[in-house]
Design a protein around this motif. Structure first.
Motif, PDB file in Angstrom:
ATOM      1  N   ILE A  19       0.836  -1.184   0.000  1.00 10.49           N
ATOM      2  CA  ILE A  19       0.000   0.000   0.000  1.00 10.49           C
ATOM      3  C   ILE A  19       0.876   1.240   0.000  1.00 10.49           C
ATOM      4  O   ILE A  19       1.573   1.525   0.962  1.00 10.49           O
ATOM      5  N   LEU A  61      -1.883  -6.473   5.471  1.00  9.69           N
ATOM      6  CA  LEU A  61      -2.397  -5.232   4.887  1.00  9.69           C
ATOM      7  C   LEU A  61      -3.021  -4.345   5.955  1.00  9.69           C
ATOM      8  O   LEU A  61      -2.751  -3.137   6.016  1.00  9.69           O
ATOM      9  N   VAL A  67      -6.180  -0.465   2.862  1.00  7.67           N
ATOM     10  CA  VAL A  67      -6.132  -0.024   1.466  1.00  7.67           C
ATOM     11  C   VAL A  67      -6.854   1.315   1.363  1.00  7.67           C
ATOM     12  O   VAL A  67      -8.043   1.411   1.706  1.00  7.67           O
ATOM     13  N   THR A 315      -2.989  -9.492  -2.055  1.00  9.78           N
ATOM     14  CA  THR A 315      -2.035  -8.385  -2.108  1.00  9.78           C
ATOM     15  C   THR A 315      -2.036  -7.695  -3.470  1.00  9.78           C
ATOM     16  O   THR A 315      -1.909  -6.465  -3.554  1.00  9.78           O
ATOM     17  N   ALA A 318      -5.096  -5.510  -3.654  1.00 17.54           N
ATOM     18  CA  ALA A 318      -4.885  -4.318  -2.824  1.00 17.54           C
ATOM     19  C   ALA A 318      -3.961  -3.324  -3.507  1.00 17.54           C
ATOM     20  O   ALA A 318      -4.214  -2.110  -3.506  1.00 17.54           O
TER      21      ALA A 318
END
Length: 375
Positions: A19, A61, A67, A315, A318
Motif C-alpha cells: 500500500i 495489509l 487499502v 495483495t 490491494a
C-alpha cells in the motif's frame, strides 16, 4: 525499486505491504471495510492452505494501514469442489454481500460455474488455483488467473519426461474433471509411442476407495505412474497404497500439484517423484524471502504454492486498488492490473490481456522425503 518492493521493507510488513502512501495502522479509517469475496474448498489441503495465505495477506495489509485507509475484510465461502455450490456461492457474494472483487477457488469446474454470475455483475474475479486453459478464455476483461495452465505445464514438463522415461510403459491416473481430463490429454500426447500407455483410468473427485484401481495398476506392470489431480489426499493415498502392495513405479505428477502435505500421505513411496511448479519457498528474491520469513513466524511452517497464490490474490488486488485510487470500480482496477509488472514472492508477475499470469518453472524432485529443486 518497485512500489511493492519498497513497501515490503517497511517495519509493518514482514512480507509485501503493497500500500503506497497509506496511513499507519493506528490511523485506519472507521469507514466500512473493503469486502473481498474468497472462495475455496476449505476442507481440502489445497483449499485450506490457500485460505491461510489470503488471511495472512489481509492481516499484513490491515497492520500496514489497510487499502486507501480502509481495512480489508474477506468474505469466505466453502465451495466444497462442487459446481452447484460454486454457482450458489457466486450468487450470494453478488446479491447478499455486494462484493465487487472475488479471489480464490481450487477447482476449474467450480470456477466455470461461477464466472457467468461474476460477469453479469461486473465483478473482478481473480481465480487462484484452477488450471484448465479455458478459464481465461471467456471474453471477460475482469477475469484473471494466478496459477499456470495445464497447457503451460505440459510444455514445461514434456522435455523432462521424454528424457527421463524413453520407451517406458506408462500408467495414467487422472481426475475426472475439466482439469484432470485436460492433463490426461497432454500426457497422452507426450507418451505417444505405440503401446506405451498400458493403463488409463480416471477417478471421481468424491472417490475414496482406490483398492481395485491400485490392484489393476500393478497388473499393468507399468514402469511409470503419471497423475493429474486436484487433491493431494487422492493421489497421495494411491501412491502409498501402490507401494504397500509392492507396486513401485517411477512417479510423475503434472506440474502444480506436488505439495509438501502430500508427502505426509505418501511417505517414502513418493521418493524420486518428478514434477515442476511456478513457486517454491526457496526462490531467491527479496520479496519471497520476506514472505517466507514472515509466514513462518506467523504459522510455524514454510508456505507452499497454494499459500503463495492465496497471498498473491489479496495483495495484488490491494496494490491495484491503491494504484487505481478506487475500491469501487472493478473495471479501472482490472486495467491497472494488466498495465504493470507486480513484484510477488514468485518474482515479477505480468497479466496477459486475457488475464493469464506469466510463470517461470522450477523442476522438482522428491529427495529424502522433501521437495527439492533440480538443476
Amino acid at each position: 525499486m518497485t512500489l511493492l518492493y519498497k513497501l515490503a521493507r517497511t517495519a509493518a510488513a514482514v512480507t509485501m505491504a503493497l500500500i503506497a502512501g497509506t496511513a499507519s495502522a493506528q490511523a485506519v479509517s472507521n469507514a466500512e471495510p473493503i469486502k473481498i469475496g474468497f472462495t475455496s474448498a476449505t476442507k481440502t489441503l489445497l483449499g485450506s492452505q490457500m485460505l491461510k495465505g489470503a488471511q495472512y495477506a489481509m492481516t499484513q495489509l490491515n497492520a500496514a494501514g489497510g487499502v486507501l485507509g480502509r481495512k480489508v475484510e474477506l468474505v469466505v465461502y466453502d465451495t466444497a469442489l462442487n459446481p452447484a455450490e460454486g454457482s450458489n456461492v457466486a450468487q450470494r457474494l453478488v446479491t447478499e454481500n455486494k462484493v465487487k472483487f472475488v479471489a480464490g477457488e481450487v477447482s476449474s469446474t467450480v470456477a466455470f460455474a461461477m464466472i457467468p454470475t461474476f460477469k453479469r455483475a461486473g465483478v473482478l474475479y481473480m481465480a487462484g488455483i484452477p488450471k484448465h486453459p479455458d478459464v481465461t478464455t471467456k471474453g471477460y476483461d475482469r477475469l484473471f488467473r494466478l496459477n499456470s495452465t495445464t497447457e503451460m505445464d505440459a510444455r514445461a514438463l514434456k522435455p523432462v519426461l521424454i528424457a527421463r522415461f524413453p520407451g517406458k510403459k506408462v500408467a495414467l491416473f487422472n481426475e475426472n474433471t475439466d482439469f484432470g481430463l485436460d492433463g490426461r490429454k497432454h500426457l497422452k500426447a507426450i507418451f505417444n509411442e505405440p503401446g506405451q500407455i498400458v493403463f488409463d483410468e480416471t477417478y471421481d473427485i468424491s472417490q475414496s476407495d482406490f483398492n481395485a484401481v491400485v490392484t489393476n495398476m500393478r497388473r499393468s506392470k507399468a514402469d511409470v505412474l503419471c497423475i493429474t489431480g486436484t487433491n493431494p489426499e487422492h493421489y497421495g493415498n494411491v501412491i502409498r497404497m501402490a507401494a504397500e502392495i509392492g507396486f513401485k513405479p517411477s512417479i510423475c505428477l503434472m506440474p502444480g500439484i506436488l505439495y509438501p502435505g502430500a508427502l505426509k500421505i505418501t511417505g517414502p513411496a513418493a521418493e524420486g517423484a518428478v514434477s515442476a511448479d511456478i513457486y517454491v519457498p526457496s526462490l531467491d528474491n527479496p520479496v519471497n524471502k520476506a514472505f517466507v520469513e514472515g509466514y513462518k513466524k506467523a504459522h510455524g511452517d514454510e508456505p507452499d504454492k497454494s499459500v503463495a497464490i492465496g497471498y498473491e490474490s489479496i495483495t495484488l488486488l490491494a496494490a491495484a486498488m491503491t494504484a487505481a485510487k478506487t475500491v469501487e470500480d472493478p473495471g479501472k482496477v482490472a486495467e491497472v492490473l494488466k498495465a504493470g509488472t507486480w513484484q510477488t514472492p514468485r518474482g515479477g508477475v505480468r497479466f496477459a490481456q486475457d488475464g493469464q499470469a506469466n510463470g517461470a518453472y522450477a523442476l522438482l524432485t522428491v529427495r529424502d522425503g522433501r521437495i527439492a529443486v533440480s538443476k
